[in-house]
Structures are given as C-alpha cells and as structure tokens.
Design a protein around this motif. Structure first.
Motif, mmCIF file in Angstrom:
data_model
loop_
_atom_site.group_PDB
_atom_site.id
_atom_site.type_symbol
_atom_site.label_atom_id
_atom_site.label_comp_id
_atom_site.label_asym_id
_atom_site.label_seq_id
_atom_site.Cartn_x
_atom_site.Cartn_y
_atom_site.Cartn_z
ATOM 1 N N SER A 153 83.124 75.296 33.203
ATOM 2 C CA SER A 153 82.398 74.202 32.014
ATOM 3 C C SER A 153 82.047 73.327 32.749
ATOM 4 C CB SER A 153 83.690 73.730 31.236
ATOM 5 O OG SER A 153 83.054 72.817 30.150
ATOM 6 N N GLU B 231 77.953 73.486 16.915
ATOM 7 C CA GLU B 231 77.656 73.908 18.312
ATOM 8 C C GLU B 231 78.723 74.701 18.934
ATOM 9 O OE1 GLU B 231 77.524 71.248 22.727
ATOM 10 O OE2 GLU B 231 79.112 70.884 20.898
ATOM 11 N N THR C 132 82.273 69.093 27.609
ATOM 12 C CA THR C 132 82.706 67.501 27.830
ATOM 13 C C THR C 132 82.679 66.944 26.407
ATOM 14 O OG1 THR C 132 80.415 66.778 28.050
ATOM 15 C CG2 THR C 132 81.826 67.833 29.913
ATOM 16 N N ASP D 252 84.956 75.466 21.205
ATOM 17 C CA ASP D 252 85.135 75.687 22.467
ATOM 18 C C ASP D 252 86.347 76.814 22.590
ATOM 19 O OD1 ASP D 252 85.610 75.992 25.526
ATOM 20 O OD2 ASP D 252 83.578 74.651 25.250
ATOM 21 N N GLY E 4 83.868 81.505 20.544
ATOM 22 C CA GLY E 4 82.354 81.110 19.732
ATOM 23 C C GLY E 4 81.770 82.166 19.122
ATOM 24 N N ARG F 212 82.675 83.299 27.805
ATOM 25 C CA ARG F 212 83.867 83.946 28.392
ATOM 26 C C ARG F 212 84.572 84.720 27.168
ATOM 27 N NH1 ARG F 212 87.318 79.977 30.140
ATOM 28 N NH2 ARG F 212 86.035 78.478 29.389
#
Ligand SMILES: C[S@@+](CC[C@H](N)C(=O)[O-])C[C@H]1O[C@@H](n2cnc3c(N)ncnc32)[C@H](O)[C@@H]1O
Length: 372
Positions: free
Chosen positions: A81, A106, A111, A131, A156, A231
């Motif tokens: 990340s 998104e 972060t 995420d 995602g 990933r």
C-alpha cells in the motif's frame, strides 16, 4: 511545521507543472493535510527499508512533496500500500471530470488520502471507497478531519453493488483486465479511470465511457502512471518477476533499442501481448557490467548490456522462448505505425472480450481476462 503553508506550496508546484488546473480541485487539494493520512512511511536505501515518521524533518519534507510513499510492506518486503504521488491523484481526479452531485467509487482506499480529496469536493455522502485491507485505519484518519465517506473491506473486482450505480469509478491499483462488474455498476453516462497493466510496467491509465450495460470504451490517457497491482489475497495479479536458469549457451545478437526496454512504455506494452504471461524484469551484473534482464516463468531469459555508446548493444537469449525477439518485433511494429503515443490507443470492454486497439493501424490485441 506549518502544513497549510507547505501544502499551498505543493499545490503551486503542481499548478506550474500542469498537473492541477481546475479551481475546484485546487480548493479541495489545499484543504487536505497529507501528514494526517501518511503519519509514517517506508523508504528503501542500500541498507534495506526503514520507517520514517512524518513528524521528522526528512518525513515532513517527503510528505509535502510530489512523491509516492510506501505505507505498508508484506512479509516479503514488497510494497502493498502507498500514498500515490499527489500529481497522479490530481491528474486522475481532473481527467475523470467529476462534477458536484456525482457518486464516486474508489477502488484502493489505502491511506484514505484520495477519499479525503473526493469527500472534500463532493461531500462525504457521495464518496465510496473499498480496499482489500487498511480500511479501518483510513476510516479513523478520515474521521479525525471530520470526513465519513462509506468505506468497505472487499476485493475491488466485485465493486460495491449495494451502493451502485456510480457516476465515476477510479481504481488506484492496477488491473490486468477491467472487471465487468465495474461497467455494470455505472450510471448510463458513467466513466471508469483505471491503470490497465497486462504485465509489469506494461500499460497505462485508460478512461472508459459506459456505452451499454456491459459495454465500455475509451482511450488511454497521455502521460504515464504505474500503480501497484491489484492483489488477490496475498498474491499479486501479475507476478513481479520470473525465475530464470542458465540454459547452456546463449544465442548472441545485437539491438538498437536503447536504455531499459520497459522505459519505452508504449512498445513495452505492445510487447506484453507477445511475451509469456508472468514475464518480469530486473538487473544482473556480469563481469562488472550491468545487464538488464527479462525473464519468463518457463526459465527463458534475455539480457541486454547497459551501455550507451551510440552503437548497437549486445543481447543474450537463453531458454526455450526467445524473449528479445518478441520485444524487437513489437518495437518494429510500433515504429512502422509511426510511433503512436498512448492517446492513439483505445480499449473496448465487452462480455467475453477486452481489446486494445490503435487508431493508426488496423491492429488490435486481446487482453486475457484472468481472474478479473
Ligand atoms: C496505491 S494504493 C492506493 C492509494 C490510495 N488511493 C491513497 O490515497 O492512499 C493501492 C491500494 O490498492 C489496494 N488493493 C490491492 N488489491 C486490492 C483488491 N483486490 N481490492 C481492493 N483493493 C486492493 C491495496 O491494499 C492498496 O491499499
């Protein structure tokens, strides 16, 4: 340490460089303190990785400069990340033509910094971010500056069906194909901006317009972006490197391609359609000289000597697959087509086929959809 002063200076730098231009994004950008989202990060030098606090002089300078910063490493010391380069975020937000009232998803909260930019402009009620990890920490940091966009931990590729439809979807991790779920979750005029990478460093941002419930099309975006790969659990979507053995005597030749072959981003992308899946690259020292290496999972390897004498460079090819020959062919085809830049390439997403096409030739390349 005066974050507002330093953030304003960074905004000025991005404006001068042409990476931030619209008043609405200048306004949002100068309201979000980046150190809140990147209180510490990882830096790599010859001794390995070390963690740097944003509160140190070195850390503060990095956080308020146009740098991407790694914020998490996995057990193998690979970055999983990061806070992307601020200029890349502003370039993407502007390219997506986000308007007030839009609902935006998104992919890749990281972060939470980009979710904060979106929430500052749109209001957090219209911002969704997912995420595979890190969402709890991002939520806390967002809340600490009064923002509560909707965050969720999930893969995602699924998108966020229960919150769809979205006017815009932006992915801040790279994908080897565009998940059809994203197209399905768009409003009729919806758009997707994502980094399509068919191999390591092989691809770029593509801006897609929804043309139908399962049909989107658009062009690649000028400039260059290289996000970390999406990933699946702990496995990178595209392997980082192949392992290669020495297969006896190499085939020797020369090449006129200069520098690192992957630094010529367009022909390297075109070469990825010829090279075996999972081809990676690296560096090797031979008798005191640097050679750039390209390796594929079947153990094939090509090496090119890193010298710039203006003359053709030596190439060694090992193993069953002549990797360099594929690269040369892709470069030749690209030159024959008049060296088209990224904006001359487009991409179509339909069920069963994802295709890259070039406006200057009748060539097209099918993207393998993998797990996306
Ligand atoms: C470059 S970072 C995102 C930066 C972020 N937008 C920010 O402002 O800090 C990429 C992120 O993608 C996430 N990611 C990787 N694979 C994913 C997946 N399959 N689904 C969702 N997120 C994923 C990583 O966990 C990582 O946080």
């Amino acid at each position: 340490m005066n974050w507002q002063h330093d953030l304003n200076q960074l905004a000025e730098e991005l404006i001068k460089a042409g990476k931030l231009s619209s008043a609405r994004w200048v306004d949002a950008f100068t309201q979000v303190p980046r150190h809140v989202f990147v209180p510490r990060f990882w830096l790599q030098d010859k001794n390995g990785w070390r963690q740097v606090e944003a509160s140190s002089d070195e850390g503060w300078e990095a956080v308020y400069s146009n740098r991407g910063l790694f914020t998490a490493l996995d057990d193998n010391q690979l970055g999983i990340s990061s806070s992307s380069m601020p200029s890349l975020m502003t370039r993407m937000l502007e390219a997506l033509d986000i308007q007030r009232g839009h609902r935006v998803l998104e992919i890749g909260t990281g972060t939470g910094y980009n979710a904060a930019l979106l929430s500052t402009f749109l209001g957090d009620g219209d911002v969704y971010s997912i995420d595979i990890d890190f969402v709890g920490t991002a939520a806390q940091r967002l809340a600490s500056i009064g923002l509560q966009p909707t965050l969720a931990t999930r893969d995602g590729r699924e998108g966020f069906p229960e919150a769809a439809p979205f006017d815009r979807i932006m992915a801040t991790c790279a994908v080897s194909s565009i998940p059809l779920t994203w197209v399905e979750q768009l409003t009729p005029d919806g758009m997707i901006l994502a980094d399509l990478k068919t191999g390591r460093c092989a691809g770029n941002l593509v801006l897609l317009h929804r043309l139908g419930p399962e049909h989107a099309e658009g062009r690649f975006v000028s400039g260059w972006a290289d996000f970390m790969q999406m990933r699946t659990g702990t496995t990178a979507d595209v392997p980082a490197t192949g392992q290669a053995d020495d297969h006896g005597q190499p085939e020797c030749s020369t090449t006129r391609i200069t520098g690192r072959p992957w630094a010529h981003t367009v022909p390297w992308f075109l070469a990825s359609f010829r090279l075996p899946a999972g081809t990676g690259f690296g560096m090797r020292i031979r008798e005191g000289e640097t050679w750039w290496t390209i390796t594929s999972p079947d153990g094939s390897r090509a090496e090119v000597r890193d010298i710039d004498t203006g003359q053709d460079r030596d190439v060694l090819q090992f193993g069953p697959h002549r990797l360099w020959d594929d690269i040369e062919t892709a470069f030749d085809e690209w030159e024959k087509a008049g060296t088209p830049d990224w904006d001359r390439f487009g991409f179509t997403v339909e069920p069963g086929a994802q295709v890259v096409w070039c406006l200057d030739t009748d060539q097209s390349w099918k993207v393998e959809s993998g797990t996306s």
